[in-house]
Write an enzyme that holds these catalytic residues in place. Structure first.
Site, PDB file in Angstrom:
ATOM      1  N   SER A 124     -14.218  -5.171   2.798  1.00  0.00           N
ATOM      2  CA  SER A 124     -13.068  -6.054   2.636  1.00  0.00           C
ATOM      3  C   SER A 124     -13.378  -7.432   3.192  1.00  0.00           C
ATOM      4  O   SER A 124     -14.145  -7.562   4.169  1.00  0.00           O
ATOM      5  CB  SER A 124     -11.891  -5.446   3.402  1.00  0.00           C
ATOM      6  N   TYR A 149      -7.921  -1.539  11.360  1.00  0.00           N
ATOM      7  CA  TYR A 149      -8.367  -1.362   9.967  1.00  0.00           C
ATOM      8  C   TYR A 149      -9.589  -2.244   9.697  1.00  0.00           C
ATOM      9  O   TYR A 149     -10.621  -1.774   9.205  1.00  0.00           O
ATOM     10  CB  TYR A 149      -7.236  -1.707   8.981  1.00  0.00           C
ATOM     11  N   LYS A 153     -13.720  -1.236   8.937  1.00  0.00           N
ATOM     12  CA  LYS A 153     -14.581  -1.671   7.818  1.00  0.00           C
ATOM     13  C   LYS A 153     -15.848  -2.322   8.363  1.00  0.00           C
ATOM     14  O   LYS A 153     -16.956  -2.090   7.852  1.00  0.00           O
ATOM     15  CB  LYS A 153     -13.820  -2.668   6.919  1.00  0.00           C
TER      16      LYS A 153
HETATM   17  P1  NAD Z   1      -5.598   3.745  -2.052  1.00  0.00           P
HETATM   18  O1  NAD Z   1      -4.935   4.236  -0.815  1.00  0.00           O
HETATM   19  O2  NAD Z   1      -4.778   3.548  -3.255  1.00  0.00           O
HETATM   20  O3  NAD Z   1      -6.818   4.705  -2.423  1.00  0.00           O
HETATM   21  C1  NAD Z   1      -7.571   5.398  -1.449  1.00  0.00           C
HETATM   22  C2  NAD Z   1      -7.666   6.851  -1.909  1.00  0.00           C
HETATM   23  O4  NAD Z   1      -8.446   7.575  -0.937  1.00  0.00           O
HETATM   24  C3  NAD Z   1      -6.320   7.550  -1.993  1.00  0.00           C
HETATM   25  O5  NAD Z   1      -6.198   8.197  -3.253  1.00  0.00           O
HETATM   26  C4  NAD Z   1      -6.340   8.558  -0.848  1.00  0.00           C
HETATM   27  O6  NAD Z   1      -5.592   9.720  -1.174  1.00  0.00           O
HETATM   28  C5  NAD Z   1      -7.816   8.823  -0.684  1.00  0.00           C
HETATM   29  N1  NAD Z   1      -8.240   9.225   0.663  1.00  0.00           N
HETATM   30  C6  NAD Z   1      -7.923   8.648   1.851  1.00  0.00           C
HETATM   31  N2  NAD Z   1      -8.534   9.284   2.859  1.00  0.00           N
HETATM   32  C7  NAD Z   1      -9.273  10.279   2.301  1.00  0.00           C
HETATM   33  C8  NAD Z   1     -10.145  11.265   2.830  1.00  0.00           C
HETATM   34  N3  NAD Z   1     -10.362  11.374   4.147  1.00  0.00           N
HETATM   35  N4  NAD Z   1     -10.735  12.124   1.980  1.00  0.00           N
HETATM   36  C9  NAD Z   1     -10.518  12.043   0.642  1.00  0.00           C
HETATM   37  N5  NAD Z   1      -9.703  11.126   0.091  1.00  0.00           N
HETATM   38  C10 NAD Z   1      -9.095  10.247   0.911  1.00  0.00           C
HETATM   39  O7  NAD Z   1      -6.353   2.385  -1.661  1.00  0.00           O
HETATM   40  P2  NAD Z   1      -7.045   1.306  -2.603  1.00  0.00           P
HETATM   41  O8  NAD Z   1      -6.228   0.072  -2.579  1.00  0.00           O
HETATM   42  O9  NAD Z   1      -7.418   1.905  -3.898  1.00  0.00           O
HETATM   43  O10 NAD Z   1      -8.344   0.980  -1.738  1.00  0.00           O
HETATM   44  C11 NAD Z   1      -9.570   1.645  -1.963  1.00  0.00           C
HETATM   45  C12 NAD Z   1     -10.564   1.187  -0.917  1.00  0.00           C
HETATM   46  O11 NAD Z   1     -10.700  -0.230  -0.965  1.00  0.00           O
HETATM   47  C13 NAD Z   1     -10.146   1.521   0.525  1.00  0.00           C
HETATM   48  O12 NAD Z   1     -11.293   1.907   1.251  1.00  0.00           O
HETATM   49  C14 NAD Z   1      -9.609   0.214   1.038  1.00  0.00           C
HETATM   50  O13 NAD Z   1      -9.731   0.098   2.430  1.00  0.00           O
HETATM   51  C15 NAD Z   1     -10.498  -0.797   0.313  1.00  0.00           C
HETATM   52  N6  NAD Z   1      -9.878  -2.112   0.170  1.00  0.00           N
HETATM   53  C16 NAD Z   1      -8.648  -2.225  -0.394  1.00  0.00           C
HETATM   54  C17 NAD Z   1      -8.032  -3.473  -0.485  1.00  0.00           C
HETATM   55  C18 NAD Z   1      -6.643  -3.597  -1.079  1.00  0.00           C
HETATM   56  O14 NAD Z   1      -5.991  -4.609  -0.816  1.00  0.00           O
HETATM   57  N7  NAD Z   1      -6.167  -2.651  -1.867  1.00  0.00           N
HETATM   58  C19 NAD Z   1      -8.689  -4.613  -0.020  1.00  0.00           C
HETATM   59  C20 NAD Z   1      -9.964  -4.473   0.529  1.00  0.00           C
HETATM   60  C21 NAD Z   1     -10.557  -3.215   0.621  1.00  0.00           C
HETATM   61  N1  UFG Z   2       3.016 -12.057   2.406  1.00  0.00           N
HETATM   62  C1  UFG Z   2       4.341 -12.457   2.480  1.00  0.00           C
HETATM   63  N2  UFG Z   2       5.304 -11.488   2.410  1.00  0.00           N
HETATM   64  C2  UFG Z   2       5.012 -10.168   2.263  1.00  0.00           C
HETATM   65  C3  UFG Z   2       3.655  -9.772   2.183  1.00  0.00           C
HETATM   66  C4  UFG Z   2       2.679 -10.758   2.271  1.00  0.00           C
HETATM   67  O1  UFG Z   2       4.640 -13.634   2.620  1.00  0.00           O
HETATM   68  O2  UFG Z   2       5.935  -9.331   2.212  1.00  0.00           O
HETATM   69  C5  UFG Z   2       1.975 -13.095   2.452  1.00  0.00           C
HETATM   70  C6  UFG Z   2       1.015 -12.955   3.627  1.00  0.00           C
HETATM   71  O3  UFG Z   2       1.518 -13.617   4.754  1.00  0.00           O
HETATM   72  C7  UFG Z   2      -0.255 -13.580   3.054  1.00  0.00           C
HETATM   73  C8  UFG Z   2      -0.202 -13.240   1.559  1.00  0.00           C
HETATM   74  O4  UFG Z   2       1.171 -12.951   1.294  1.00  0.00           O
HETATM   75  O5  UFG Z   2      -0.201 -14.983   3.183  1.00  0.00           O
HETATM   76  C9  UFG Z   2      -1.031 -12.032   1.186  1.00  0.00           C
HETATM   77  O6  UFG Z   2      -0.679 -10.934   2.022  1.00  0.00           O
HETATM   78  P1  UFG Z   2      -1.143  -9.438   1.698  1.00  0.00           P
HETATM   79  O7  UFG Z   2      -0.534  -8.551   2.734  1.00  0.00           O
HETATM   80  O8  UFG Z   2      -0.884  -9.114   0.270  1.00  0.00           O
HETATM   81  O9  UFG Z   2      -2.727  -9.503   1.852  1.00  0.00           O
HETATM   82  P2  UFG Z   2      -3.629  -9.910   3.094  1.00  0.00           P
HETATM   83  O10 UFG Z   2      -4.440 -11.082   2.672  1.00  0.00           O
HETATM   84  O11 UFG Z   2      -2.856 -10.029   4.334  1.00  0.00           O
HETATM   85  O12 UFG Z   2      -4.530  -8.608   3.250  1.00  0.00           O
HETATM   86  C10 UFG Z   2      -5.187  -8.016   2.136  1.00  0.00           C
HETATM   87  C11 UFG Z   2      -5.316  -6.520   2.342  1.00  0.00           C
HETATM   88  C12 UFG Z   2      -6.252  -6.234   3.467  1.00  0.00           C
HETATM   89  C13 UFG Z   2      -7.541  -6.939   3.265  1.00  0.00           C
HETATM   90  C14 UFG Z   2      -7.309  -8.413   3.065  1.00  0.00           C
HETATM   91  C15 UFG Z   2      -8.573  -9.154   2.800  1.00  0.00           C
HETATM   92  O13 UFG Z   2      -4.064  -5.948   2.641  1.00  0.00           O
HETATM   93  O14 UFG Z   2      -6.518  -4.856   3.491  1.00  0.00           O
HETATM   94  O15 UFG Z   2      -6.427  -8.599   1.961  1.00  0.00           O
HETATM   95  O16 UFG Z   2      -9.217  -8.587   1.722  1.00  0.00           O
HETATM   96  F1  UFG Z   2      -8.317  -6.760   4.348  1.00  0.00           F
END
Ligand code: NAD
Ligand code: UFG
Length: 336
Positions: A124, A149, A153
């Site tokens: 991330s 979190y 990572k």
């Molecule tokens: P998500 O929660 O939708 O998907 C994660 C999946 O992993 C889920 O289906 C959950 O049931 C499964 N899971 C969790 N723990 C597990 C375990 N111990 N064993 C087996 N399955 C397990 O999340 P996502 O948004 O699809 O994110 C996927 C990956 O990308 C995550 O590692 C997350 O940290 C990373 N990531 C997400 C974002 C974002 O904003 N969505 C940003 C940066 C990184």
């Molecule tokens: N925000 C609001 N109101 C809300 C939610 C978010 O104003 O209800 C604003 C936040 O302050 C920020 C922007 O919208 O300025 C984006 O916020 P998000 O929570 O959607 O995303 P972040 O950038 O905070 O974090 C996301 C993921 C993290 C990841 C990060 C960098 O949630 O897991 O992007 O990749 F680490």
């Protein structure tokens, strides 16, 4: 090529599985369904006419993983499984380190036992912490993370990097996602957060569909053009394609490969609200609230390394991100 996809039932994993199947790859999904639903499998099948092999189980269970590896000729792994809610990680750090760090270590051990030496890991942009300059390149400083979190990572990145030093014939790819949003253009798959959404886009979508009254905009006094936070939003379909590009290029070559997956463009909270309003035809009520602790002012990616090495570039616009999110949310107001 058979690819083990951990967390393949989740938001990013499910879209990646659809794109993999369209590209002729064979995903084998492992997921414990702690943050996803079985219905996702039906949606993948409806879109691709293929029902992927699915094992319900936990990546922290090595005996289970050993069995999965022994039953298929798996060549590569994409590791999405993990917990991802920043606020929850502050309240439950042990659960986050156990799931995200321990889960990755157990998976790496199972891969070593099975002789599978190629992994793509979901990292991330959070590993960059509060960036000293933008756009953020892959060489920017990492590690100054602000919550468990983010640290989980960063720790996994360090573990994989040390492991690579000991096993230089492996291919280890760390993909640092910026802000994934959007949904499959069919409207049949999308993000389905449990409880109150933490992230901006699903929150806006739930306001538009009438599930929530108004959006809280966290701060309008940042040093950005309109004072609200700026992020690099990337369409989940572009992100999915980025994984396939990584698998097909660096995933076949030994090395420790690190890439940003973003668009290179920053958008503010207010710009996202306005774009969503336009795409949905709905007014999005919001109020300005104090800054959210731990938030940074702005961040967006330098994309040149991914373009050059993976031959991949995000192509979908903010209008497509908002329109596809609305299509999914309006067709599935309560999610799956
Ligand atoms: P998500 O929660 O939708 O998907 C994660 C999946 O992993 C889920 O289906 C959950 O049931 C499964 N899971 C969790 N723990 C597990 C375990 N111990 N064993 C087996 N399955 C397990 O999340 P996502 O948004 O699809 O994110 C996927 C990956 O990308 C995550 O590692 C997350 O940290 C990373 N990531 C997400 C974002 C974002 O904003 N969505 C940003 C940066 C990184
Ligand atoms: N925000 C609001 N109101 C809300 C939610 C978010 O104003 O209800 C604003 C936040 O302050 C920020 C922007 O919208 O300025 C984006 O916020 P998000 O929570 O959607 O995303 P972040 O950038 O905070 O974090 C996301 C993921 C993290 C990841 C990060 C960098 O949630 O897991 O992007 O990749 F680490």
């Amino acid at each position: 090529m058979k690819v083990l996809v951990t967390g393949g039932m989740g938001y990013i994993g499910s879209h990646t599985c659809v794109q993999m199947l369209q590209a002729g790859l064979e995903p084998i999904i492992v997921d414990n369904l702690c943050n996803s639903k079985l219905a996702v499998l039906d949606r993948i099948e409806a879109l691709t006419k293929v029902r992927p092999i699915f094992y319900q189980g936990d990546v922290r269970d090595q005996a289970f993983l050993d069995k999965v590896f022994s039953e298929h000729d798996i060549q590569s792994v994409i590791h999405f499984a993990g917990l991802k809610a920043v606020g929850e990680s502050v309240a439950k750090p042990l659960e986050y380190y156990d799931n995200n760090v321990n889960g990755s270590l157990v998976l790496a051990r199972a891969m070593r036992t099975a002789g599978v030496k190629s992994i793509v890991f979901s990292s991330s942009a959070t590993v960059y912490g509060d960036p000293t300059s933008v756009p953020i390149t892959e060489d920017s400083p990492v590690g100054a993370t602000t919550n468990p979190y983010g640290r989980s990572k960063y720790i996994v990145e360090c573990c994989f990097s040390d492991f690579y030093d000991s096993q230089p014939d492996w291919s280890i790819t760390l993909l640092r996602y910026f802000n994934p949003v959007g949904a499959h253009p069919s409207g049949s798959m999308g993000e389905d957060p449990q409880g109150t959404p933490n992230n901006l886009m699903p929150f806006i979508a739930q306001v538009a569909v009438g599930r929530r009254d108004k959006l809280s905009v966290f701060g309008d006094d940042y040093p950005t053009p309109d004072g609200t936070g700026v992020r690099d939003y990337i369409h989940v379909m572009d992100l999915a394609d980025g994984h396939i590009a990584a698998l097909n290029t660096v995933g076949q070559k030994s090395g420790l490969h690190i890439y940003n997956l973003g668009t290179g463009n920053g958008s503010s909270v207010i710009e996202m609200v306005n774009a969503f309003s336009e795409a949905s035809g709905k007014e999005i009520a919001y109020e300005i609230c104090p800054r959210r602790p731990g938030d940074i002012a702005e961040c967006w990616a330098s994309t040149s390394k991914a373009e050059q090495d993976l031959g991949w570039k995000a192509s979908r616009s903010i209008m497509e991100m908002t329109a596809d999110t609305w299509n999914w949310q309006s067709k599935n107001p309560q999610g799956y």
